[in-house]
Design a protein around this motif. Structure first.
Motif, mmCIF file in Angstrom:
data_model
loop_
_atom_site.group_PDB
_atom_site.id
_atom_site.type_symbol
_atom_site.label_atom_id
_atom_site.label_comp_id
_atom_site.label_asym_id
_atom_site.label_seq_id
_atom_site.Cartn_x
_atom_site.Cartn_y
_atom_site.Cartn_z
ATOM 1 N N GLY A 90 0.785 -1.232 0.000
ATOM 2 C CA GLY A 90 0.000 0.000 0.000
ATOM 3 C C GLY A 90 0.816 1.280 0.000
ATOM 4 O O GLY A 90 0.293 2.344 -0.370
ATOM 5 N N PHE A 91 2.090 1.211 0.387
ATOM 6 C CA PHE A 91 2.924 2.423 0.444
ATOM 7 C C PHE A 91 2.896 3.239 -0.851
ATOM 8 O O PHE A 91 2.590 4.435 -0.816
ATOM 9 C CB PHE A 91 4.369 2.071 0.783
ATOM 10 C CG PHE A 91 4.675 1.869 2.252
ATOM 11 C CD1 PHE A 91 3.716 1.946 3.238
ATOM 12 C CD2 PHE A 91 5.980 1.587 2.640
ATOM 13 C CE1 PHE A 91 4.022 1.741 4.581
ATOM 14 C CE2 PHE A 91 6.312 1.390 3.975
ATOM 15 C CZ PHE A 91 5.335 1.472 4.942
ATOM 16 N N PRO A 92 3.248 2.670 -2.003
ATOM 17 C CA PRO A 92 3.274 3.509 -3.209
ATOM 18 C C PRO A 92 1.891 3.995 -3.624
ATOM 19 O O PRO A 92 1.752 5.111 -4.134
ATOM 20 C CB PRO A 92 3.893 2.595 -4.281
ATOM 21 C CG PRO A 92 3.794 1.225 -3.758
ATOM 22 C CD PRO A 92 3.718 1.313 -2.265
ATOM 23 N N ILE A 93 0.875 3.201 -3.357
ATOM 24 C CA ILE A 93 -0.490 3.619 -3.701
ATOM 25 C C ILE A 93 -0.918 4.763 -2.793
ATOM 26 O O ILE A 93 -1.538 5.732 -3.245
ATOM 27 C CB ILE A 93 -1.445 2.416 -3.622
ATOM 28 C CG1 ILE A 93 -0.995 1.351 -4.633
ATOM 29 C CG2 ILE A 93 -2.893 2.831 -3.880
ATOM 30 C CD1 ILE A 93 -1.570 -0.021 -4.408
ATOM 31 N N ALA A 94 -0.565 4.686 -1.528
ATOM 32 C CA ALA A 94 -0.880 5.757 -0.582
ATOM 33 C C ALA A 94 -0.198 7.058 -0.987
ATOM 34 O O ALA A 94 -0.820 8.131 -0.966
ATOM 35 C CB ALA A 94 -0.449 5.354 0.830
ATOM 36 N N ALA A 95 1.079 6.982 -1.373
ATOM 37 C CA ALA A 95 1.794 8.181 -1.820
ATOM 38 C C ALA A 95 1.151 8.744 -3.079
ATOM 39 O O ALA A 95 0.994 9.965 -3.220
ATOM 40 C CB ALA A 95 3.271 7.861 -2.064
ATOM 41 N N PHE A 96 0.779 7.860 -4.002
ATOM 42 C CA PHE A 96 0.133 8.300 -5.238
ATOM 43 C C PHE A 96 -1.170 9.031 -4.933
ATOM 44 O O PHE A 96 -1.420 10.128 -5.440
ATOM 45 C CB PHE A 96 -0.122 7.108 -6.172
ATOM 46 C CG PHE A 96 -0.728 7.514 -7.481
ATOM 47 C CD1 PHE A 96 0.091 7.838 -8.556
ATOM 48 C CD2 PHE A 96 -2.099 7.594 -7.647
ATOM 49 C CE1 PHE A 96 -0.458 8.239 -9.762
ATOM 50 C CE2 PHE A 96 -2.656 7.989 -8.846
ATOM 51 C CZ PHE A 96 -1.830 8.319 -9.917
ATOM 52 N N VAL A 97 -2.005 8.448 -4.087
ATOM 53 C CA VAL A 97 -3.306 9.053 -3.759
ATOM 54 C C VAL A 97 -3.109 10.389 -3.050
ATOM 55 O O VAL A 97 -3.780 11.376 -3.378
ATOM 56 C CB VAL A 97 -4.162 8.082 -2.915
ATOM 57 C CG1 VAL A 97 -5.389 8.772 -2.335
ATOM 58 C CG2 VAL A 97 -4.572 6.882 -3.760
ATOM 59 N N ALA A 98 -2.197 10.444 -2.101
ATOM 60 C CA ALA A 98 -1.940 11.706 -1.396
ATOM 61 C C ALA A 98 -1.509 12.794 -2.385
ATOM 62 O O ALA A 98 -2.008 13.921 -2.341
ATOM 63 C CB ALA A 98 -0.870 11.509 -0.320
ATOM 64 N N GLY A 99 -0.600 12.449 -3.276
ATOM 65 C CA GLY A 99 -0.142 13.411 -4.274
ATOM 66 C C GLY A 99 -1.224 13.801 -5.251
ATOM 67 O O GLY A 99 -1.357 14.978 -5.622
ATOM 68 N N TRP A 100 -2.018 12.829 -5.668
ATOM 69 C CA TRP A 100 -3.100 13.099 -6.613
ATOM 70 C C TRP A 100 -4.091 14.094 -6.021
ATOM 71 O O TRP A 100 -4.547 15.011 -6.688
ATOM 72 C CB TRP A 100 -3.784 11.775 -6.981
ATOM 73 C CG TRP A 100 -4.836 11.917 -8.028
ATOM 74 C CD1 TRP A 100 -4.654 11.913 -9.375
ATOM 75 C CD2 TRP A 100 -6.239 12.086 -7.811
ATOM 76 N NE1 TRP A 100 -5.864 12.062 -10.013
ATOM 77 C CE2 TRP A 100 -6.855 12.170 -9.066
ATOM 78 C CE3 TRP A 100 -7.031 12.163 -6.671
ATOM 79 C CZ2 TRP A 100 -8.224 12.336 -9.221
ATOM 80 C CZ3 TRP A 100 -8.397 12.328 -6.829
ATOM 81 C CH2 TRP A 100 -8.975 12.412 -8.086
ATOM 82 N N ILE A 101 -4.404 13.925 -4.755
ATOM 83 C CA ILE A 101 -5.349 14.831 -4.087
ATOM 84 C C ILE A 101 -4.770 16.239 -4.017
ATOM 85 O O ILE A 101 -5.453 17.222 -4.335
ATOM 86 C CB ILE A 101 -5.720 14.291 -2.692
ATOM 87 C CG1 ILE A 101 -6.610 13.052 -2.854
ATOM 88 C CG2 ILE A 101 -6.407 15.357 -1.841
ATOM 89 C CD1 ILE A 101 -6.849 12.275 -1.585
#
Length: 181
Positions: A89-100
């Motif tokens: 989940g780490f890279p997906i979490a970073a992606f979502v945080a950045g996307w937002i």
């Protein structure tokens, strides 16, 4: 391009350094560490794509055996333990945080970064973590979810710190916050 690669490598190193902060391990076997804040910062500062790349670089180094996870853990074995879901989940979490943060350009950075860090760093990461714990610990999803509930207050604090650091960095060095570039 070189600058972006440098920042990706720098943030992968930041995640590793945050693993040096002493950990506290709960009965579930999942440690409370500062590395979650590094994941949040990757997204809020670097943006979705570059933040996820920084985390993937970090995970590649861990898979190669470097002891970069909290407690000096590394190697392929960590990808079959109770924390595997969180690692996935780490890279997906970073992606979502950045996307937002990228999508909330008209919102003040402190607010956007906090929302991004909370959504990416808690529900997104926890979905993967709970599933991973359920599989590796042979527990139900509900039982695994109960095991991670003690982490939520600390993760909210980490999200607040990540937002404050992102806002401070934007004020001091606006070109370094690629999520707003």
């Amino acid at each position: 391009m070189e600058r972006q690669i440098t920042l990706i490598a720098l943030f992968a190193a930041l995640i590793a350094v945050l693993g040096l902060v002493p950990q506290f391990t709960l009965a579930s076997g999942v440690p409370i560490t500062a590395q979650g804040m590094g994941i949040m910062l990757c997204g809020t500062v670097l943006g979705a794509r570059r933040g996820a790349l920084a985390v993937l670089l970090f995970l590649a180094l861990v898979a190669l055996g470097l002891p970069l996870l909290a407690g000096g853990r590394g190697g392929l074995g960590v990808f079959v333990g109770p924390t595997v879901g969180f690692l996935v989940g780490f890279p997906i979490a970073a992606f979502v945080a950045g996307w937002i943060v990228e999508r909330m350009r008209s919102t003040p950075i402190l607010t956007a970064a906090f929302i991004g860090a909370v959504i990416g760093g808690i529900p997104v990461m926890y979905v993967f973590g709970i599933i991973g714990m359920s599989v590796t610990l042979d527990k139900t999803i509900a039982e695994s979810a109960l095991l991670v509930t003690p982490f939520i207050p600390g993760d909210l604090i980490k999200a607040g710190l990540a937002a404050a650091l992102t806002a401070s960095l934007l004020k001091a060095r606006p070109a370094s916050v690629l999520s707003r570039g």
